[in-house]
Scaffold this motif. Structure first.
Motif, PDB file in Angstrom:
ATOM      1  N   LYS A 161      -9.145  -1.058   4.585  1.00  0.00           N
ATOM      2  CA  LYS A 161      -8.761  -0.036   3.612  1.00  0.00           C
ATOM      3  C   LYS A 161      -7.263   0.244   3.684  1.00  0.00           C
ATOM      4  O   LYS A 161      -6.604  -0.096   4.662  1.00  0.00           O
ATOM      5  CB  LYS A 161      -9.561   1.241   3.855  1.00  0.00           C
ATOM      6  CG  LYS A 161     -11.053   1.075   3.592  1.00  0.00           C
ATOM      7  CD  LYS A 161     -11.804   2.368   3.836  1.00  0.00           C
ATOM      8  CE  LYS A 161     -13.295   2.178   3.593  1.00  0.00           C
ATOM      9  NZ  LYS A 161     -14.043   3.432   3.855  1.00  0.00           N
ATOM     10  N   PRO A 162      -6.699   0.882   2.640  1.00  0.00           N
ATOM     11  CA  PRO A 162      -5.245   1.108   2.604  1.00  0.00           C
ATOM     12  C   PRO A 162      -4.717   1.895   3.810  1.00  0.00           C
ATOM     13  O   PRO A 162      -5.383   2.779   4.337  1.00  0.00           O
ATOM     14  CB  PRO A 162      -5.048   1.903   1.304  1.00  0.00           C
ATOM     15  CG  PRO A 162      -6.203   1.511   0.451  1.00  0.00           C
ATOM     16  CD  PRO A 162      -7.353   1.300   1.387  1.00  0.00           C
ATOM     17  N   GLN A 163      -3.501   1.534   4.216  1.00  0.00           N
ATOM     18  CA  GLN A 163      -2.799   2.221   5.289  1.00  0.00           C
ATOM     19  C   GLN A 163      -1.610   2.972   4.701  1.00  0.00           C
ATOM     20  O   GLN A 163      -0.993   2.518   3.742  1.00  0.00           O
ATOM     21  CB  GLN A 163      -2.316   1.228   6.353  1.00  0.00           C
ATOM     22  CG  GLN A 163      -3.416   0.387   6.964  1.00  0.00           C
ATOM     23  CD  GLN A 163      -2.893  -0.577   8.009  1.00  0.00           C
ATOM     24  OE1 GLN A 163      -1.865  -0.332   8.650  1.00  0.00           O
ATOM     25  NE2 GLN A 163      -3.587  -1.691   8.197  1.00  0.00           N
ATOM     26  N   CYS A 187       0.822  -2.912   4.100  1.00  0.00           N
ATOM     27  CA  CYS A 187       0.509  -3.990   3.173  1.00  0.00           C
ATOM     28  C   CYS A 187      -0.969  -4.335   3.222  1.00  0.00           C
ATOM     29  O   CYS A 187      -1.702  -3.954   4.139  1.00  0.00           O
ATOM     30  CB  CYS A 187       1.363  -5.198   3.560  1.00  0.00           C
ATOM     31  SG  CYS A 187       1.212  -6.618   2.486  1.00  0.00           S
ATOM     32  N   LYS A 188      -1.411  -5.071   2.218  1.00  0.00           N
ATOM     33  CA  LYS A 188      -2.808  -5.501   2.144  1.00  0.00           C
ATOM     34  C   LYS A 188      -3.165  -6.457   3.266  1.00  0.00           C
ATOM     35  O   LYS A 188      -4.346  -6.587   3.631  1.00  0.00           O
ATOM     36  CB  LYS A 188      -3.063  -6.155   0.779  1.00  0.00           C
ATOM     37  CG  LYS A 188      -4.531  -6.390   0.475  1.00  0.00           C
ATOM     38  CD  LYS A 188      -4.709  -6.951  -0.921  1.00  0.00           C
ATOM     39  CE  LYS A 188      -6.193  -7.168  -1.243  1.00  0.00           C
ATOM     40  NZ  LYS A 188      -6.379  -7.721  -2.604  1.00  0.00           N
ATOM     41  N   ASP A 189      -2.179  -7.145   3.847  1.00  0.00           N
ATOM     42  CA  ASP A 189      -2.457  -8.055   4.960  1.00  0.00           C
ATOM     43  C   ASP A 189      -2.533  -7.330   6.305  1.00  0.00           C
ATOM     44  O   ASP A 189      -2.516  -7.971   7.354  1.00  0.00           O
ATOM     45  CB  ASP A 189      -1.411  -9.170   5.019  1.00  0.00           C
ATOM     46  CG  ASP A 189       0.009  -8.633   5.261  1.00  0.00           C
ATOM     47  OD1 ASP A 189       0.158  -7.420   5.509  1.00  0.00           O
ATOM     48  OD2 ASP A 189       0.953  -9.427   5.191  1.00  0.00           O
ATOM     49  N   PHE A 223       0.831  -1.206   0.000  1.00  0.00           N
ATOM     50  CA  PHE A 223       0.000   0.000   0.000  1.00  0.00           C
ATOM     51  C   PHE A 223       0.867   1.258   0.000  1.00  0.00           C
ATOM     52  O   PHE A 223       0.594   2.218  -0.701  1.00  0.00           O
ATOM     53  CB  PHE A 223      -0.925   0.011   1.212  1.00  0.00           C
ATOM     54  CG  PHE A 223      -2.150  -0.845   1.059  1.00  0.00           C
ATOM     55  CD1 PHE A 223      -2.703  -1.081  -0.190  1.00  0.00           C
ATOM     56  CD2 PHE A 223      -2.762  -1.420   2.167  1.00  0.00           C
ATOM     57  CE1 PHE A 223      -3.826  -1.869  -0.342  1.00  0.00           C
ATOM     58  CE2 PHE A 223      -3.893  -2.200   2.023  1.00  0.00           C
ATOM     59  CZ  PHE A 223      -4.427  -2.429   0.769  1.00  0.00           C
ATOM     60  N   ASP A 224       1.926   1.241   0.811  1.00  0.00           N
ATOM     61  CA  ASP A 224       2.765   2.427   0.942  1.00  0.00           C
ATOM     62  C   ASP A 224       4.113   2.010   1.497  1.00  0.00           C
ATOM     63  O   ASP A 224       4.240   0.959   2.152  1.00  0.00           O
ATOM     64  CB  ASP A 224       2.099   3.445   1.872  1.00  0.00           C
ATOM     65  CG  ASP A 224       2.727   4.833   1.762  1.00  0.00           C
ATOM     66  OD1 ASP A 224       3.417   5.085   0.754  1.00  0.00           O
ATOM     67  OD2 ASP A 224       2.519   5.653   2.666  1.00  0.00           O
ATOM     68  N   CYS A 225       5.124   2.825   1.235  1.00  0.00           N
ATOM     69  CA  CYS A 225       6.443   2.592   1.824  1.00  0.00           C
ATOM     70  C   CYS A 225       7.159   3.931   1.960  1.00  0.00           C
ATOM     71  O   CYS A 225       6.820   4.911   1.281  1.00  0.00           O
ATOM     72  CB  CYS A 225       7.271   1.604   1.013  1.00  0.00           C
ATOM     73  SG  CYS A 225       7.707   2.156  -0.638  1.00  0.00           S
ATOM     74  N   CYS A 226       8.156   3.969   2.830  1.00  0.00           N
ATOM     75  CA  CYS A 226       8.858   5.214   3.102  1.00  0.00           C
ATOM     76  C   CYS A 226      10.269   4.913   3.579  1.00  0.00           C
ATOM     77  O   CYS A 226      10.488   3.997   4.375  1.00  0.00           O
ATOM     78  CB  CYS A 226       8.097   6.018   4.163  1.00  0.00           C
ATOM     79  SG  CYS A 226       8.822   7.639   4.520  1.00  0.00           S
TER      80      CYS A 226
END
Length: 485
Positions: free
Chosen positions: A218-220, A192-194, A177-180
């Protein structure tokens, strides 16, 4: 009688104010893609917005000073064969931007000084490694030409853009979903989706920490802070929007987990590492919340909310070196409206003095890299180079790489007149023998072909000597008889 104690903070009276419409951007065909992206990226030179285009993907790159109504025929960056999912400006070169697309490719573009005068369709480098759409691109905060891409194929790939080589890559347990990146680029946080939050070693792909995040489906979103803390946004099981603060060394027990409201829009966090301010924006919202982060409990302190009458389609935040110091501007946001209007929103701290405010503008990240891509790949880490804005911001000289394996593509856009032609490798003995044999066969075929043509001519002349006929035509050019010779 109770006494309410107001927390002291220099940002207590920060307020946001939109600029005049003449100082904003209008008539932009903003993309209708439903992907959870900001659709907007900005730096001190350009504003980039993902647009809607038939038959592929494109985005606009507008010089900041070109405000007002944008012509529908304004040139775009239009090289992708599928919708553009994400864009990101290089933090060390304000003329370089990366884009990811539904066509599984990541492309890096060199924007001319002053903006585009014709459509740009040829990227500097094309990075092919994903099997499905690529929804996220992020530059390394301190290493030059290091770019991360994450796709729907659950792969996270890290590239050396200067050579077009894949440095590292690993497979994520589920869709990212996202990374940084962390402040010095030694760690990578993902959601992640999990529903899990993970901290990775980006070079080895090893999971250093792992914990369950927000309970909602929902996405994080995730954001690395300067001090090693991690901010996440997500949803509760009852679809309430939340944010949490955790340590990178212990993700299981959050320092705080707060609920904000009930809404569908995914909260996107923006962070100012210079003064530890945190902004929450969401697609479909008409407000922007901002907080201050401290070292003491409760760590995240609410300041205020900017209220608007129109919802935002996407949001981009200007780096600190692009803010107006004379107005004590500490943040500038670009809000995309569904109507095609891009609103510029300025957050300022009211001060009467005209002097440089040291407490508002500590050292900030410069536009030069601290280390090269090769140094980072070998295991070296470094925090971003910091500069003072007291004398104003002046673009720094581009950092030149010393690459021994391959030339730096970004620094070598076109060959110079005095450069020698590239030398080709000399073929080995076996290849030379095969080439000689091919030449002999071609020569024999040519000789046989010449001999066949001579024999055909001889046969034709002999036939004309012993037999023939004369064609007789009428006045309309039609055959009426033949006479033997």
């Amino acid at each position: 009688m109770s006494v309410r104690i107001v927390r002291q903070s220099k940002f207590r009276h920060v307020f946001g104010q939109p600029l005049n419409r003449e100082q904003c951007y209008d008539n932009i065909r903003i993309t209708k893609n439903s992907w959870d992206s900001n659709f907007c990226a900005v730096n001190p030179k350009f504003l980039a917005i993902i647009t809607e285009i038939a038959g592929g993907g494109a985005f606009l790159v507008i010089p900041l000073q070109k405000t007002g109504r944008i012509n529908v025929s304004y040139p775009q960056v239009a090289g992708h064969k599928g919708p553009v999912m994400d864009i990101a400006w290089c933090p060390h070169n304000d003329n370089v931007i990366a884009s990811s697309s539904d066509d599984t490719l990541v492309r890096v573009w060199q924007i001319p000084e002053g903006g585009l005068v014709c459509p740009l369709i040829d990227p500097v480098v094309e990075l092919a490694g994903h099997q499905k759409k690529v929804g996220l691109v992020q530059w390394h905060p301190s290493a030059n030409n290091v770019l991360l891409s994450a796709g729907a194929d659950c792969k996270i790939l890290i590239w050396n853009v200067g050579t077009g080589e894949l440095l590292f890559g690993f497979t994520h347990p589920d869709v990212v979903f996202d990374c940084c990146w962390s402040w010095n680029g030694s760690r990578l946080a993902t959601t992640c989706k999990d529903k899990k939050i993970r901290v990775y070693d980006p070079r080895s792909g090893e999971i250093l920490q792992e914990a369950m995040g927000h309970e909602g489906a929902k996405p994080q979103r995730v954001l690395y802070l300067k001090n090693g803390m991690i901010i996440t946004t997500g949803f509760s099981r009852m679809s309430e929007r939340q944010y949490s603060l955790r340590s990178e060394n212990d993700l299981v027990k959050p320092f705080c987990l707060e609920e904000m409201d009930v809404s569908n829009g995914v909260m996107v966090p923006f962070y100012d590492p210079d003064v530890n301010l945190l902004f929450f924006c969401a697609k479909g919202d008409s407000n922007i919340r901002y907080f201050e982060i401290t070292e003491e409990s409760p760590y995240v302190h609410y300041i205020n909310t900017y209220q608007s009458t129109s919802p935002q389609r996407g949001t981009g935040m200007m780096p600190k070196r692009g803010c107006d110091l004379t107005r004590c501007e500490i943040a500038r946001f670009f809000r995309l409206h569904s109507s095609g209007f891009c609103e510029v929103l300025s957050f300022t701290v009211p001060r009467k003095s005209d002097q440089f405010q040291d407490d508002l503008y500590p050292l900030t990240a410069a536009d030069v890299a601290a280390i090269s891509a090769e140094e980072w790949a070998e295991g070296k880490d470094a925090v971003p180079v910091l500069i003072s804005l007291k004398e104003g911001y002046a673009p720094c000289q581009k950092q030149e790489l010393k690459i021994s394996k391959k030339p730096n593509i970004l620094n070598k856009m076109a060959p110079k007149n005095n450069e020698p032609e590239p030398a080709f490798h000399k073929p080995d003995k076996k290849i030379q023998e095969l080439m000689e044999e091919i030449k002999k066969l071609k020569s024999a075929v040519s000789e046989h072909d010449h001999r066949i043509k001579e024999l055909e001519k001889t046969v034709a002349s002999s036939h004309r000597a012993f037999s023939g006929h004369t064609q007789v035509l009428n006045n309309r050019g039609e055959d009426i008889s033949y006479e033997e010779v």
